[in-house]
Design an enzyme around this catalytic site. Sequence first.
Site, PDB file in Angstrom:
ATOM      1  N   ASP A 107       0.824  -1.212   0.000  1.00 28.94           N
ATOM      2  CA  ASP A 107       0.000   0.000   0.000  1.00 28.94           C
ATOM      3  C   ASP A 107       0.860   1.265   0.000  1.00 28.94           C
ATOM      4  OD1 ASP A 107      -2.453   1.339   0.084  1.00 28.94           O
ATOM      5  OD2 ASP A 107      -3.258   0.059   1.674  1.00 28.94           O
ATOM      6  N   ASP A 165     -10.072   3.397  -3.633  1.00 27.82           N
ATOM      7  CA  ASP A 165     -10.793   2.183  -3.235  1.00 27.82           C
ATOM      8  C   ASP A 165     -12.201   2.079  -3.821  1.00 27.82           C
ATOM      9  OD1 ASP A 165      -8.553   1.761  -1.770  1.00 27.82           O
ATOM     10  OD2 ASP A 165      -9.539   1.730   0.186  1.00 27.82           O
TER      11      ASP A 165
HETATM   12  C1  GLA Z   1      -6.024   1.174   1.393  1.00 29.94           C
HETATM   13  C2  GLA Z   1      -6.130   0.176   0.249  1.00 29.94           C
HETATM   14  C3  GLA Z   1      -7.243  -0.796   0.561  1.00 29.94           C
HETATM   15  C4  GLA Z   1      -6.965  -1.515   1.875  1.00 29.94           C
HETATM   16  C5  GLA Z   1      -6.767  -0.507   2.996  1.00 29.94           C
HETATM   17  C6  GLA Z   1      -6.255  -1.152   4.261  1.00 29.94           C
HETATM   18  O1  GLA Z   1      -7.149   1.987   1.471  1.00 29.94           O
HETATM   19  O2  GLA Z   1      -6.352   0.836  -0.962  1.00 29.94           O
HETATM   20  O3  GLA Z   1      -7.403  -1.739  -0.502  1.00 29.94           O
HETATM   21  O4  GLA Z   1      -5.817  -2.312   1.725  1.00 29.94           O
HETATM   22  O5  GLA Z   1      -5.830   0.495   2.626  1.00 29.94           O
HETATM   23  O6  GLA Z   1      -6.009  -0.242   5.289  1.00 29.94           O
END
Ligand code: GLA
Length: 413
Positions: free
Chosen positions: A160, A215
């Site tokens: 990430d 997301d």
């Molecule tokens: C980010 C990523 C998500 C998930 C969260 C976890 O938002 O894009 O897919 O992994 O972190 O904290």
Amino acid sequence: MKMIRLTVNVALLLLCASCVTMPDGKNSEPRKPEGLAMTPQMGWNSWNKFAGQVNERVIRETADAMATNGMKAAGYIYVNIDDTWEARQRDPQGNILADPTKFPSGMKALADYVHSKGLKLGIYSDAGTRTCGGLPGSRDHEVQDAQTYASWDIDYLKYDWCNSQGLQAPDAYKKMSDALKATGRPILFSLCEWGGSKPWLWANGIGQSWRTTGDIYANFDKNRPHSGYSEYGVMEILDMQVPLRKYAGPGHWNDPDMLEVGNGMSESEDRAHFTMWCLLDAPLISGNDQRNMKPATLKILTDKDIIALNQDPLGIEALKYSAKDGIEVWFKPLTHDAWAMCVLNRNPDPKHVSFDWKSEKVTDDISNRETKFDTTTYRIRDLWKKQDLGTTKTPLNADVQGHDVLVVRLTKS
Ligand code: GLA
């Protein structure tokens, strides 16, 4: 002597089978020695359903379920633990630790268990100092963490981009990529940088897939604003993929985020979402509760004809051919000179669609193929309804439900 030289040459040739030949004829570094994700990776990830509630019981029960419910048989082999598996602090030597309350048996035991089910185990970290959930990230611990994952027999790393101030994404991701490669274990590397630095321009060879957007959440076409960022509905993410198709291919995929099938959308919306992700050659990472699935959800996730579009070895994403009044037509070139054609109805109400093949011509500038409906006849198979719909000699007429798709396979007669 001659014999020995010949053997050495053959060995070099074999070694360089995965090298990239530069324009000057020299070979560069091998780029994908592992041969990972030659078709988009398939599996499951804890985040969309469990978020911070993930623990070893959930992972074991998910593996149990996937091994027997048809998911593994359909090709979903990675069981991926997302954020919040980590303990709050590293140990005094700087080693990353699993949260002892959530994962009391430890990650090696969990990997052994998941492997015993014929599945693979994935894990999560972050290029910055802390993960998005505020737990220790891998910054300045890349080599140490990669070695720890390899010692646990981890097969997949999602990486990430939270708390990454001051880092350059290409450098930060290459650092972890190199650390993973140096372990000698084939660990699939899934970049989760959300698209800000256009990873499709630099991440081929660094990882097997890169997130292209922020997301997803379980909504067909609306976004959900938070302070400073938004989560996106399925159609919004789809629109962002249109210019990116030329960057994907075997071993290097655009990742429009994990699946929300089974997480609250209607059955037709789930079907449309899954179909479009298959046509986009997206990694198929399911995100629902595997232990507790409605038959309709399982039917969507395991449809072998739709999955075959995603896993087609040609590895070329679908192109958006036309869009009018909320009706889109997409085409995907497939092996054996076949095509997939999809009508996506973005309207909430049903629409009648008529498509006269003979007056349409699809040109794909990636595979350099074009449909020649005036001279070539294709047989048409409705992939969801499992029905033959005649040939391209006569126009296609169909009713498509709201927020649903009609997807057909065109095979040369
Ligand atoms: C980010 C990523 C998500 C998930 C969260 C976890 O938002 O894009 O897919 O992994 O972190 O904290």
